[in-house]
Write an enzyme that holds these catalytic residues in place. Structure first.
Site, PDB file in Angstrom:
ATOM      1  N   ALA A  22       6.757 -15.808  -0.033  1.00 48.97           N
ATOM      2  CA  ALA A  22       5.666 -15.679  -1.008  1.00 48.97           C
ATOM      3  C   ALA A  22       5.591 -16.840  -1.998  1.00 48.97           C
ATOM      4  O   ALA A  22       4.503 -17.248  -2.407  1.00 48.97           O
ATOM      5  CB  ALA A  22       5.818 -14.365  -1.766  1.00 48.97           C
ATOM      6  N   THR A  26       2.386 -18.883  -4.217  1.00 48.89           N
ATOM      7  CA  THR A  26       2.105 -18.581  -5.630  1.00 48.89           C
ATOM      8  C   THR A  26       1.448 -19.773  -6.320  1.00 48.89           C
ATOM      9  O   THR A  26       0.593 -19.599  -7.183  1.00 48.89           O
ATOM     10  CB  THR A  26       3.375 -18.165  -6.404  1.00 48.89           C
ATOM     11  OG1 THR A  26       4.427 -19.073  -6.109  1.00 48.89           O
ATOM     12  CG2 THR A  26       3.819 -16.770  -6.052  1.00 48.89           C
ATOM     13  N   PRO A  31      -0.780 -13.986  -5.836  1.00 48.13           N
ATOM     14  CA  PRO A  31       0.332 -13.296  -6.479  1.00 48.13           C
ATOM     15  C   PRO A  31       1.247 -12.639  -5.458  1.00 48.13           C
ATOM     16  O   PRO A  31       0.812 -12.243  -4.382  1.00 48.13           O
ATOM     17  CB  PRO A  31      -0.356 -12.233  -7.335  1.00 48.13           C
ATOM     18  CG  PRO A  31      -1.670 -12.004  -6.670  1.00 48.13           C
ATOM     19  CD  PRO A  31      -2.053 -13.287  -5.983  1.00 48.13           C
ATOM     20  N   ASP A  32       2.513 -12.556  -5.800  1.00 46.87           N
ATOM     21  CA  ASP A  32       3.485 -11.881  -4.941  1.00 46.87           C
ATOM     22  C   ASP A  32       3.475 -10.401  -5.317  1.00 46.87           C
ATOM     23  O   ASP A  32       3.882 -10.038  -6.412  1.00 46.87           O
ATOM     24  CB  ASP A  32       4.874 -12.485  -5.174  1.00 46.87           C
ATOM     25  CG  ASP A  32       5.938 -11.813  -4.316  1.00 46.87           C
ATOM     26  OD1 ASP A  32       5.585 -10.930  -3.515  1.00 46.87           O
ATOM     27  OD2 ASP A  32       7.115 -12.178  -4.469  1.00 46.87           O
ATOM     28  N   PHE A  33       2.993  -9.568  -4.402  1.00 44.22           N
ATOM     29  CA  PHE A  33       2.888  -8.130  -4.756  1.00 44.22           C
ATOM     30  C   PHE A  33       4.254  -7.496  -4.953  1.00 44.22           C
ATOM     31  O   PHE A  33       4.370  -6.434  -5.528  1.00 44.22           O
ATOM     32  CB  PHE A  33       2.046  -7.361  -3.725  1.00 44.22           C
ATOM     33  CG  PHE A  33       2.670  -7.252  -2.367  1.00 44.22           C
ATOM     34  CD1 PHE A  33       3.601  -6.261  -2.102  1.00 44.22           C
ATOM     35  CD2 PHE A  33       2.315  -8.121  -1.361  1.00 44.22           C
ATOM     36  CE1 PHE A  33       4.178  -6.148  -0.855  1.00 44.22           C
ATOM     37  CE2 PHE A  33       2.897  -8.027  -0.105  1.00 44.22           C
ATOM     38  CZ  PHE A  33       3.830  -7.037   0.147  1.00 44.22           C
ATOM     39  N   ARG A  34       5.310  -8.194  -4.483  1.00 37.38           N
ATOM     40  CA  ARG A  34       6.666  -7.665  -4.685  1.00 37.38           C
ATOM     41  C   ARG A  34       7.240  -8.065  -6.042  1.00 37.38           C
ATOM     42  O   ARG A  34       8.310  -7.624  -6.419  1.00 37.38           O
ATOM     43  CB  ARG A  34       7.607  -8.190  -3.594  1.00 37.38           C
ATOM     44  CG  ARG A  34       7.370  -7.562  -2.250  1.00 37.38           C
ATOM     45  CD  ARG A  34       8.425  -8.043  -1.270  1.00 37.38           C
ATOM     46  NE  ARG A  34       7.943  -7.916   0.073  1.00 37.38           N
ATOM     47  CZ  ARG A  34       7.244  -8.829   0.712  1.00 37.38           C
ATOM     48  NH1 ARG A  34       6.976  -9.973   0.132  1.00 37.38           N
ATOM     49  NH2 ARG A  34       6.818  -8.621   1.925  1.00 37.38           N
ATOM     50  N   GLN A 103       6.483 -15.750   6.179  1.00 37.36           N
ATOM     51  CA  GLN A 103       6.323 -14.322   5.903  1.00 37.36           C
ATOM     52  C   GLN A 103       4.969 -14.068   5.237  1.00 37.36           C
ATOM     53  O   GLN A 103       4.620 -12.936   4.948  1.00 37.36           O
ATOM     54  CB  GLN A 103       7.445 -13.845   4.971  1.00 37.36           C
ATOM     55  CG  GLN A 103       8.829 -14.077   5.542  1.00 37.36           C
ATOM     56  CD  GLN A 103       9.931 -13.773   4.538  1.00 37.36           C
ATOM     57  OE1 GLN A 103      10.320 -12.627   4.354  1.00 37.36           O
ATOM     58  NE2 GLN A 103      10.437 -14.790   3.881  1.00 37.36           N
ATOM     59  N   ASN A 104       4.229 -15.146   4.965  1.00 34.46           N
ATOM     60  CA  ASN A 104       2.946 -14.990   4.275  1.00 34.46           C
ATOM     61  C   ASN A 104       1.838 -14.648   5.265  1.00 34.46           C
ATOM     62  O   ASN A 104       1.907 -14.985   6.439  1.00 34.46           O
ATOM     63  CB  ASN A 104       2.601 -16.270   3.514  1.00 34.46           C
ATOM     64  CG  ASN A 104       3.615 -16.547   2.417  1.00 34.46           C
ATOM     65  OD1 ASN A 104       4.332 -15.647   2.001  1.00 34.46           O
ATOM     66  ND2 ASN A 104       3.683 -17.780   1.963  1.00 34.46           N
ATOM     67  N   ASP A 106      -1.560 -15.248   4.444  1.00 40.95           N
ATOM     68  CA  ASP A 106      -2.790 -15.800   3.866  1.00 40.95           C
ATOM     69  C   ASP A 106      -3.461 -16.897   4.679  1.00 40.95           C
ATOM     70  O   ASP A 106      -4.568 -17.318   4.350  1.00 40.95           O
ATOM     71  CB  ASP A 106      -2.506 -16.314   2.447  1.00 40.95           C
ATOM     72  CG  ASP A 106      -1.286 -17.227   2.398  1.00 40.95           C
ATOM     73  OD1 ASP A 106      -1.144 -18.087   3.298  1.00 40.95           O
ATOM     74  OD2 ASP A 106      -0.468 -17.075   1.465  1.00 40.95           O
ATOM     75  N   HIS A 121       4.525 -11.724   9.572  1.00 36.92           N
ATOM     76  CA  HIS A 121       3.896 -10.506   9.056  1.00 36.92           C
ATOM     77  C   HIS A 121       2.393 -10.456   9.329  1.00 36.92           C
ATOM     78  O   HIS A 121       1.679  -9.652   8.739  1.00 36.92           O
ATOM     79  CB  HIS A 121       4.181 -10.372   7.547  1.00 36.92           C
ATOM     80  CG  HIS A 121       5.648 -10.194   7.237  1.00 36.92           C
ATOM     81  ND1 HIS A 121       6.182 -10.378   5.992  1.00 36.92           N
ATOM     82  CD2 HIS A 121       6.679  -9.854   8.047  1.00 36.92           C
ATOM     83  CE1 HIS A 121       7.506 -10.161   6.037  1.00 36.92           C
ATOM     84  NE2 HIS A 121       7.821  -9.841   7.273  1.00 36.92           N
ATOM     85  N   CYS A 129     -10.414  -3.982  15.796  1.00 34.02           N
ATOM     86  CA  CYS A 129     -10.881  -2.602  15.887  1.00 34.02           C
ATOM     87  C   CYS A 129      -9.837  -1.766  16.616  1.00 34.02           C
ATOM     88  O   CYS A 129      -9.340  -2.156  17.668  1.00 34.02           O
ATOM     89  CB  CYS A 129     -12.212  -2.551  16.645  1.00 34.02           C
ATOM     90  SG  CYS A 129     -12.676  -0.858  17.073  1.00 34.02           S
ATOM     91  N   CYS A 132     -11.944  -0.314  20.195  1.00 31.97           N
ATOM     92  CA  CYS A 132     -12.276  -1.192  21.327  1.00 31.97           C
ATOM     93  C   CYS A 132     -11.531  -2.524  21.285  1.00 31.97           C
ATOM     94  O   CYS A 132     -11.735  -3.360  22.166  1.00 31.97           O
ATOM     95  CB  CYS A 132     -13.787  -1.421  21.388  1.00 31.97           C
ATOM     96  SG  CYS A 132     -14.444  -2.387  20.009  1.00 31.97           S
ATOM     97  N   ASN A 222      13.994 -22.905  -3.965  1.00 39.55           N
ATOM     98  CA  ASN A 222      13.481 -21.640  -4.506  1.00 39.55           C
ATOM     99  C   ASN A 222      13.626 -21.665  -6.025  1.00 39.55           C
ATOM    100  O   ASN A 222      14.487 -22.328  -6.565  1.00 39.55           O
ATOM    101  CB  ASN A 222      14.261 -20.453  -3.918  1.00 39.55           C
ATOM    102  CG  ASN A 222      13.513 -19.145  -4.078  1.00 39.55           C
ATOM    103  OD1 ASN A 222      12.328 -19.076  -3.774  1.00 39.55           O
ATOM    104  ND2 ASN A 222      14.182 -18.118  -4.579  1.00 39.55           N
ATOM    105  N   ILE A 240       8.306 -25.119  -5.036  1.00 35.75           N
ATOM    106  CA  ILE A 240       8.314 -25.737  -3.708  1.00 35.75           C
ATOM    107  C   ILE A 240       7.205 -26.789  -3.539  1.00 35.75           C
ATOM    108  O   ILE A 240       7.413 -27.829  -2.912  1.00 35.75           O
ATOM    109  CB  ILE A 240       8.230 -24.643  -2.613  1.00 35.75           C
ATOM    110  CG1 ILE A 240       8.208 -25.229  -1.202  1.00 35.75           C
ATOM    111  CG2 ILE A 240       7.042 -23.744  -2.773  1.00 35.75           C
ATOM    112  CD1 ILE A 240       9.516 -25.226  -0.551  1.00 35.75           C
TER     113      ILE A 240
HETATM  114 ZN    ZN Z   1     -14.620  -1.089  18.127  1.00 30.98          ZN
END
Ligand code: ZN
Length: 251
Positions: A22, A26, A31-34, A103-104, A106, A121, A129, A132, A222, A240
């Site tokens: 993450a 930034t 934003p890092d939701f963690r 791991q991002n 985006d 991720h 969908c 289908c 980091n 970074i």
């Molecule tokens: Zn569908």
């Protein structure tokens, strides 16, 4: 010069793999939701943790709330690649970097020009969908015309469209895992950035790096301490984007 040890290691390496989290995004305003802030916000507004709302179970049972949280907190449509993304794209272009493992979700690495990106991720840019299996882009699912109470619906079959993002309780894509591990195990330099290496199983991938071989370098960049600090040949506690931008030379 600043970061000379990192610069020298990059110069002598030719199979660099970057493993990021993450913190890489930034600096692009995602934003890092963690983070403590993300956690607080989720509790305040929804009375739940991000982990609960981003679980496969929650997606099934409270789909409307899932999409409300997801669209407000995981999508940053205006985000653009920062110096870290650009530096990594440049390293690949000049033949030094073989893969980015992230791991991002985006898509900013690809936006910066990176070609070989393993998204452990998944990605918010792809959506499928559930009926289908037709694919939709991000614009489609954000367009309220395609949604019922915020939930995107497939016009072809009427089923819910799900983001191709790995939710809590779901397993990572096995192809993506094996390709990531393969790239890391062949690397002569592993740069880990913007992650405190606490999210498993992704964090354990680092163990596949052949750190003992002559000339191999493990670099950790980091803002704060990580679980692997003691193993690093090069340890830098700084943003970074600033570090890679300076070392690789991107604006
Ligand atoms: Zn569908």
């Amino acid at each position: 010069m600043k970061y000379d040890n990192l610069r020298e290691a990059i110069e002598k390496s030719s199979k660099i793999v970057f493993f990021g989290g993450a913190g890489v995004s930034t600096e692009s305003g995602i934003p890092d939701f963690r983070s403590a802030n993300g956690l607080y916000h989720a509790k305040q507004e929804y009375g739940r943790s991000p982990e609960e709302m981003l679980s496969a179970r929650f997606f099934e049972t409270e789909t409307e709330t899932f999409f409300d949280y997801y669209k407000k907190n995981l999508i940053a449509k205006d985000a653009r690649p920062n110096k870290a993304h650009k530096a990594l794209a440049k390293l690949e272009e000049i033949g030094k970097l073989t893969a980015v493992v992230t791991q991002n979700i985006d898509g900013l690495h690809q936006m910066a020009g990176s070609k070989k990106v393993y998204e452990l991720h998944g990605s918010v840019l792809r959506n499928t969908c559930r009926g289908c299996r037709k694919h939709y882009d991000l614009d489609f699912i954000l367009d309220e015309k395609n949604c019922v109470k915020g939930v995107p619906i497939c016009p072809a079959c009427g089923s819910v469209i799900k983001p191709d993002v790995v939710l809590y309780g779901e397993s990572l894509d096995s192809n993506c895992i094996s390709q990531s591990i393969d790239a890391i195990s062949r690397a002569d330099m592993l740069i880990i950035g913007g992650t405190s290496l606490v999210v498993y199983p992704a964090a354990s991938f680092v163990d596949y790096f052949n750190k003992g071989a002559a000339g191999h370098t493990l670099a950790l960049i980091n803002m704060s301490a990580t679980a692997q600090d003691e193993w690093a040949d090069i340890l830098i506690n700084a943003p970074i984007g600033e570090v890679l931008g300076e070392v690789v030379g991107v604006e």
